[in-house]
Design a protein around this motif. Structure first.
Motif, PDB file in Angstrom:
ATOM      1  N   ASN A 275     -12.412 -17.436  -0.885  1.00  0.00           N
ATOM      2  CA  ASN A 275     -12.459 -18.724  -1.583  1.00  0.00           C
ATOM      3  C   ASN A 275     -12.067 -18.577  -3.045  1.00  0.00           C
ATOM      4  N   LEU A 276     -12.522 -17.516  -3.685  1.00  0.00           N
ATOM      5  CA  LEU A 276     -12.160 -17.279  -5.085  1.00  0.00           C
ATOM      6  C   LEU A 276     -10.653 -17.050  -5.227  1.00  0.00           C
ATOM      7  N   GLU A 277     -10.074 -16.301  -4.286  1.00  0.00           N
ATOM      8  CA  GLU A 277      -8.631 -16.055  -4.324  1.00  0.00           C
ATOM      9  C   GLU A 277      -7.851 -17.343  -4.094  1.00  0.00           C
ATOM     10  N   HIS A 278      -8.361 -18.178  -3.183  1.00  0.00           N
ATOM     11  CA  HIS A 278      -7.743 -19.487  -2.919  1.00  0.00           C
ATOM     12  C   HIS A 278      -7.783 -20.353  -4.181  1.00  0.00           C
ATOM     13  N   ASN A 279      -8.937 -20.378  -4.846  1.00  0.00           N
ATOM     14  CA  ASN A 279      -9.076 -21.165  -6.079  1.00  0.00           C
ATOM     15  C   ASN A 279      -8.175 -20.628  -7.191  1.00  0.00           C
ATOM     16  N   ALA A 280      -8.082 -19.293  -7.271  1.00  0.00           N
ATOM     17  CA  ALA A 280      -7.230 -18.682  -8.292  1.00  0.00           C
ATOM     18  C   ALA A 280      -5.765 -19.044  -8.071  1.00  0.00           C
ATOM     19  N   GLU A 281      -5.374 -19.069  -6.812  1.00  0.00           N
ATOM     20  CA  GLU A 281      -3.990 -19.440  -6.460  1.00  0.00           C
ATOM     21  C   GLU A 281      -3.704 -20.885  -6.858  1.00  0.00           C
TER      22      GLU A 281
END
Length: 452
Positions: A275-281
């Protein structure tokens, strides 16, 4: 009709408009009909009195004035279309000549829409920078999750107040020995370290126990909303009634099963990271797209009339006032609490207002050049979104927009948004980014299939 344009100072333009005498005479007849429908003349029904009777009853001057108003409205519209001008401000008319047998001459003074010269707005390159997700980021999310599910427990007897504790207290404040309004409370809840109290009030309570009493000395800040207390020294007589402290649950399998759909600690950690990687993207993508629009604005040349910025500031303040009213607060109360006034607020909004105006000018010009249209479906989608937001029926939203005259504004917003999307879709590397996005979606789908 003859139109002469003359530029004058302060971003204003003046049009001198000359209308043939024959047109004035023709308009006088229509003016008589209008007046006949508005006035009562003995012996005649409304609208039936002939021109000579109207002239005798109201005077020739009244007819000329009515005809002048009619000609100004009609000729102004035609002149603006002929000169391809859009006024930013309401045009101010001034009659130069209005006499029988002579050409009707008047001037229009207004601020015209500024000329926009587009620079490069396609194939703009802005790097997309995705911040990597670290183990510390994951642990921080876990700590926040634990904190969210923490229990408040009473501290052991004789325990002292620590930073972060939740307490209740009685207090009574005074300035120069006199109690003041709002300075007294019983069992008031306070989190130490929240800085919701003035000065170092909370810090002075650290180390106290339940039942302890203490006089806390503070100074009201210079910008305190109550001017009578600003910069005054105050003494608060305090008594501690209770102390509670957060007890964070352990991050174990039981906790994971309780707060999520997962069975193991590792699964929840992996999901948090995902989820953090998705948000960062998404954050990186939004920042990149904003950067593309900002570069297109920088590449544009335009001299913005100050009145456009002032109007935008006024609109921003009006929008703030509407939001405050929904929360039960007036603009005056907000300004008093924030230690500001209208002039300060306008100055604070100026930079943002200018940026917004520049961006709108860019998008409107791109929409013109690229012939971007707003379809009925575009409006239907927008109305549906608004209806969902306000939890009402789309038909009611559409009716409100029509009756309040806001359809034009809505169309403008949609058109600018489509122009922004055009710029983004045509930025450097847009096709590659789209391909990568499709590949990622395909890879994800393949992975899901394998898992199944």
């Amino acid at each position: 009709m003859k139109v002469t344009e003359k530029k004058i100072e302060n971003y204003e333009a003046t049009l001198t408009i000359e209308v043939e005498a024959a047109e004035l005479e023709k308009t006088k007849k229509n003016a008589c009909k209008n007046l006949a429908n508005r006035v009562n003349i003995p012996g005649f029904r409304k609208g039936k009195a002939p021109q000579n009777v109207i002239e005798n009853h109201l005077g020739k001057g009244a007819i000329l004035d009515e005809a002048a108003d009619m000609l100004i409205q009609k000729s102004s519209r035609e002149a603006m279309q002929e000169e391809k001008l859009s006024p930013v401000t309401e045009p101010q008319a001034k009659i130069v000549t209005c006499e029988d047998g002579k050409d009707f001459v008047f001037t229009l003074t207004f601020t015209p829409y500024p000329e926009v010269k587009l620079g490069e707005y396609t194939n703009i390159e802005v790097e997309k920078v995705v911040e990597p997700v670290t183990d510390e980021d994951v642990e921080k999310q876990i700590d926040e999750l634990r904190d969210h599910h923490a229990n408040l427990i009473d501290v052991p007897e004789d325990a002292k107040i620590e930073d972060g504790d939740f307490i209740t207290l009685d207090f009574s404040g005074s300035v120069d020995g006199e109690k003041f309004e709002g300075g007294t409370a019983k069992d008031y809840p306070l989190r130490i370290g929240s800085h919701s109290f003035i000065d170092n009030f909370e810090e002075q309570l650290i180390g106290l126990k339940v039942g302890d009493e203490k006089n806390v000395n503070v100074t009201f800040p210079e910008d305190y909303h109550d001017k009578d207390l600003a910069e005054k020294k105050a003494v608060f007589e305090c008594k501690i009634n209770s102390i509670k402290r957060k007890e964070l649950p352990a991050f174990d399998v039981d906790f994971v099963k309780k707060v999520s759909k997962f069975e193991t600690v590792e699964e929840l950690k992996a999901d948090i990271r995902k989820n953090l990687e998705h948000n960062a993207e998404h954050f990186a993508k939004d920042k990149q797209e904003d950067g593309v629009i900002e570069k297109a604005v920088e590449n544009m040349t335009v001299d913005i009339p100050p009145v456009m910025i002032e109007d935008r500031i006024t609109r921003m303040i009006n929008e703030l006032e509407a939001r405050l009213q929904m929360q039960g607060m007036s603009l005056e109360q907000y300004m008093a609490y924030s230690n500001t006034d209208n002039d300060k607020m306008r100055e604070e909004y100026r930079e943002t207002a200018e940026k917004n105006v520049r961006t709108d000018l860019l998008l409107e010009e791109v929409a013109n050049v690229e012939e971007i249209k707003v379809t009925g479906r575009d409006l239907d989608v927008e109305v549906a979104v608004m209806a969902q937001m306000y939890r009402t029926n789309p038909k009611q939203v559409a009716k409100f927009l029509r009756e309040s005259g806001q359809i034009i504004n809505l169309m403008g917003n949609v058109r600018r948004r489509k122009a922004a999307q055009f710029i983004i879709e045509n930025m450097a590397g847009a096709e590659k980014a789209e391909e990568n996005s499709s590949d990622e979606a395909k890879d994800s789908a393949d992975t899901d299939k394998k898992d199944e």
